[in-house]
Design a protein around this motif. Sequence first.
Motif, PDB file in Angstrom:
ATOM      1  N   ALA A 104       0.847  -1.196   0.000  1.00  0.00           N
ATOM      2  CA  ALA A 104       0.000   0.000   0.000  1.00  0.00           C
ATOM      3  C   ALA A 104       0.875   1.236   0.000  1.00  0.00           C
ATOM      4  N   HIS A 105       0.412   2.255  -0.700  1.00  0.00           N
ATOM      5  CA  HIS A 105       1.131   3.527  -0.784  1.00  0.00           C
ATOM      6  C   HIS A 105       0.174   4.658  -0.429  1.00  0.00           C
ATOM      7  N   TYR A 106       0.508   5.372   0.634  1.00  0.00           N
ATOM      8  CA  TYR A 106      -0.259   6.540   1.058  1.00  0.00           C
ATOM      9  C   TYR A 106       0.545   7.808   0.789  1.00  0.00           C
ATOM     10  N   SER A 107      -0.152   8.871   0.442  1.00  0.00           N
ATOM     11  CA  SER A 107       0.476  10.175   0.270  1.00  0.00           C
ATOM     12  C   SER A 107      -0.342  11.208   1.027  1.00  0.00           C
ATOM     13  N   ASN A 108       0.275  11.809   2.034  1.00  0.00           N
ATOM     14  CA  ASN A 108      -0.408  12.790   2.888  1.00  0.00           C
ATOM     15  C   ASN A 108      -1.733  12.243   3.437  1.00  0.00           C
ATOM     16  N   GLY A 109      -1.711  10.980   3.843  1.00  0.00           N
ATOM     17  CA  GLY A 109      -2.868  10.362   4.464  1.00  0.00           C
ATOM     18  C   GLY A 109      -3.877   9.753   3.512  1.00  0.00           C
ATOM     19  N   LYS A 110      -3.670   9.900   2.205  1.00  0.00           N
ATOM     20  CA  LYS A 110      -4.606   9.332   1.216  1.00  0.00           C
ATOM     21  C   LYS A 110      -4.004   8.097   0.569  1.00  0.00           C
ATOM     22  N   LEU A 111      -4.796   7.044   0.490  1.00  0.00           N
ATOM     23  CA  LEU A 111      -4.349   5.837  -0.199  1.00  0.00           C
ATOM     24  C   LEU A 111      -4.267   6.104  -1.699  1.00  0.00           C
ATOM     25  N   LEU A 112      -3.064   5.958  -2.252  1.00  0.00           N
ATOM     26  CA  LEU A 112      -2.888   6.137  -3.693  1.00  0.00           C
ATOM     27  C   LEU A 112      -3.026   4.811  -4.438  1.00  0.00           C
ATOM     28  N   SER A 113      -2.482   3.750  -3.831  1.00  0.00           N
ATOM     29  CA  SER A 113      -2.577   2.453  -4.497  1.00  0.00           C
ATOM     30  C   SER A 113      -2.325   1.334  -3.494  1.00  0.00           C
ATOM     31  N   SER A 114      -2.869   0.169  -3.808  1.00  0.00           N
ATOM     32  CA  SER A 114      -2.617  -1.024  -3.007  1.00  0.00           C
ATOM     33  C   SER A 114      -2.719  -2.237  -3.904  1.00  0.00           C
ATOM     34  N   HIS A 115      -2.084  -3.316  -3.461  1.00  0.00           N
ATOM     35  CA  HIS A 115      -2.082  -4.542  -4.259  1.00  0.00           C
ATOM     36  C   HIS A 115      -2.092  -5.740  -3.330  1.00  0.00           C
ATOM     37  N   VAL A 116      -2.874  -6.749  -3.682  1.00  0.00           N
ATOM     38  CA  VAL A 116      -2.956  -7.992  -2.917  1.00  0.00           C
ATOM     39  C   VAL A 116      -2.718  -9.163  -3.862  1.00  0.00           C
ATOM     40  N   SER A 117      -1.771 -10.018  -3.474  1.00  0.00           N
ATOM     41  CA  SER A 117      -1.494 -11.221  -4.256  1.00  0.00           C
ATOM     42  C   SER A 117      -1.531 -12.418  -3.312  1.00  0.00           C
ATOM     43  N   ARG A 118      -2.281 -13.452  -3.686  1.00  0.00           N
ATOM     44  CA  ARG A 118      -2.383 -14.650  -2.843  1.00  0.00           C
ATOM     45  C   ARG A 118      -2.109 -15.892  -3.681  1.00  0.00           C
ATOM     46  N   MET A 119      -1.139 -16.674  -3.210  1.00  0.00           N
ATOM     47  CA  MET A 119      -0.770 -17.921  -3.865  1.00  0.00           C
ATOM     48  C   MET A 119      -1.128 -19.078  -2.939  1.00  0.00           C
ATOM     49  N   VAL A 120      -1.773 -20.099  -3.490  1.00  0.00           N
ATOM     50  CA  VAL A 120      -2.126 -21.292  -2.726  1.00  0.00           C
ATOM     51  C   VAL A 120      -1.507 -22.501  -3.422  1.00  0.00           C
ATOM     52  N   ASN A 121      -0.602 -23.172  -2.711  1.00  0.00           N
ATOM     53  CA  ASN A 121       0.124 -24.322  -3.263  1.00  0.00           C
ATOM     54  C   ASN A 121       0.732 -24.011  -4.628  1.00  0.00           C
ATOM     55  N   GLY A 122       1.270 -22.789  -4.739  1.00  0.00           N
ATOM     56  CA  GLY A 122       1.959 -22.394  -5.964  1.00  0.00           C
ATOM     57  C   GLY A 122       1.069 -21.825  -7.050  1.00  0.00           C
ATOM     58  N   SER A 123      -0.240 -21.866  -6.857  1.00  0.00           N
ATOM     59  CA  SER A 123      -1.154 -21.320  -7.874  1.00  0.00           C
ATOM     60  C   SER A 123      -1.742 -19.995  -7.393  1.00  0.00           C
ATOM     61  N   GLN A 124      -1.783 -19.029  -8.289  1.00  0.00           N
ATOM     62  CA  GLN A 124      -2.307 -17.712  -7.914  1.00  0.00           C
ATOM     63  C   GLN A 124      -3.824 -17.751  -7.819  1.00  0.00           C
ATOM     64  N   LYS A 125      -4.323 -17.352  -6.645  1.00  0.00           N
ATOM     65  CA  LYS A 125      -5.759 -17.350  -6.397  1.00  0.00           C
ATOM     66  C   LYS A 125      -6.326 -15.934  -6.314  1.00  0.00           C
ATOM     67  N   ALA A 126      -5.459 -14.959  -6.144  1.00  0.00           N
ATOM     68  CA  ALA A 126      -5.943 -13.568  -6.080  1.00  0.00           C
ATOM     69  C   ALA A 126      -4.857 -12.630  -6.577  1.00  0.00           C
ATOM     70  N   ASP A 127      -5.281 -11.647  -7.351  1.00  0.00           N
ATOM     71  CA  ASP A 127      -4.383 -10.603  -7.867  1.00  0.00           C
ATOM     72  C   ASP A 127      -5.226  -9.348  -8.017  1.00  0.00           C
ATOM     73  N   LYS A 128      -5.276  -8.569  -6.942  1.00  0.00           N
ATOM     74  CA  LYS A 128      -6.192  -7.434  -6.887  1.00  0.00           C
ATOM     75  C   LYS A 128      -5.434  -6.135  -6.598  1.00  0.00           C
ATOM     76  N   SER A 129      -5.887  -5.055  -7.207  1.00  0.00           N
ATOM     77  CA  SER A 129      -5.260  -3.752  -6.987  1.00  0.00           C
ATOM     78  C   SER A 129      -6.316  -2.665  -6.861  1.00  0.00           C
ATOM     79  N   THR A 130      -5.981  -1.654  -6.098  1.00  0.00           N
ATOM     80  CA  THR A 130      -6.828  -0.470  -5.915  1.00  0.00           C
ATOM     81  C   THR A 130      -5.967   0.750  -6.212  1.00  0.00           C
ATOM     82  N   LYS A 131      -6.468   1.646  -7.041  1.00  0.00           N
ATOM     83  CA  LYS A 131      -5.662   2.795  -7.440  1.00  0.00           C
ATOM     84  C   LYS A 131      -6.520   4.049  -7.509  1.00  0.00           C
ATOM     85  N   ALA A 132      -6.030   5.121  -6.878  1.00  0.00           N
ATOM     86  CA  ALA A 132      -6.736   6.400  -6.915  1.00  0.00           C
ATOM     87  C   ALA A 132      -6.812   6.906  -8.341  1.00  0.00           C
ATOM     88  N   ASN A 133      -8.021   7.378  -8.709  1.00  0.00           N
ATOM     89  CA  ASN A 133      -8.235   7.838 -10.078  1.00  0.00           C
ATOM     90  C   ASN A 133      -9.176   9.038 -10.054  1.00  0.00           C
TER      91      ASN A 133
END
Length: 226
Positions: A104-133
């Motif tokens: 996660a990256h905040y600038s002056n208290g505001k979330l600019l971007s975040s990313h979540v990656s989850r691997m289960v037994n070597g396989s990717q189960k989640a790849d999510k991002s949030t970005k200020a726009n």
Amino acid sequence: MITALLIWLFKKYGRPFFYQHKSFFNQFTIPVKRLSVTILFVALSGLAFGQEQTLNYNVLHSGHTVGHMKLQQRKDGGDTFLNVASDVKMKFIFSIQVCIREDAHYSNGKLLSSHVSRMVNGSQKADKSTKANGESYQLTDGSKVSSINQKQINNNLTLMYLQEPVGLSQIYSDNFQQFVKVEQTGSHTYRINLPDGNYNFYTYANGVCSRVDIHHSLYTIQIQLA
């Protein structure tokens, strides 16, 4: 009158004496200057180091350590960068290994971007991002793109490890990409209800999260500050 006399005496006797013995005084002033520079450098180095913080956690299931989690925070001016890495290996009918990475990256208290990656037994189960726009946030879940009509996000679940959510009624979940309810259930203890019906308890000590109790329909695990 006395001040004028002192100035005259210094000009007539003090200044010639100083220049006459300048090399003698330099033996003391130069080391003092060097020492001052060294002290200043050490102080600034300590300040820079103080902008970084690392928290280490143990992950437990049925009283046994099944994994570890590390949270790192780095501040650079008005920017705050958060990074979480967790590795958990448990055995039910078969072994399961879950590796989660969150940023996660905040600038002056505001979330600019975040990313979540989850691997289960070597396989990717989640790849999510949030970005200020602009006046909203763009959400990406794999190849799916959507948005949330929110001008500014000030707190997310990752930040909850470093800041007790005093007075907050909701907080942003980067994994579910929506706001979730925050309910204080005791002294420095808060319950987070998740959209999938599961819930977590966050407990705080000395200003940081010391324990998280994760209640899933299939298991219960604890994340404890090491």
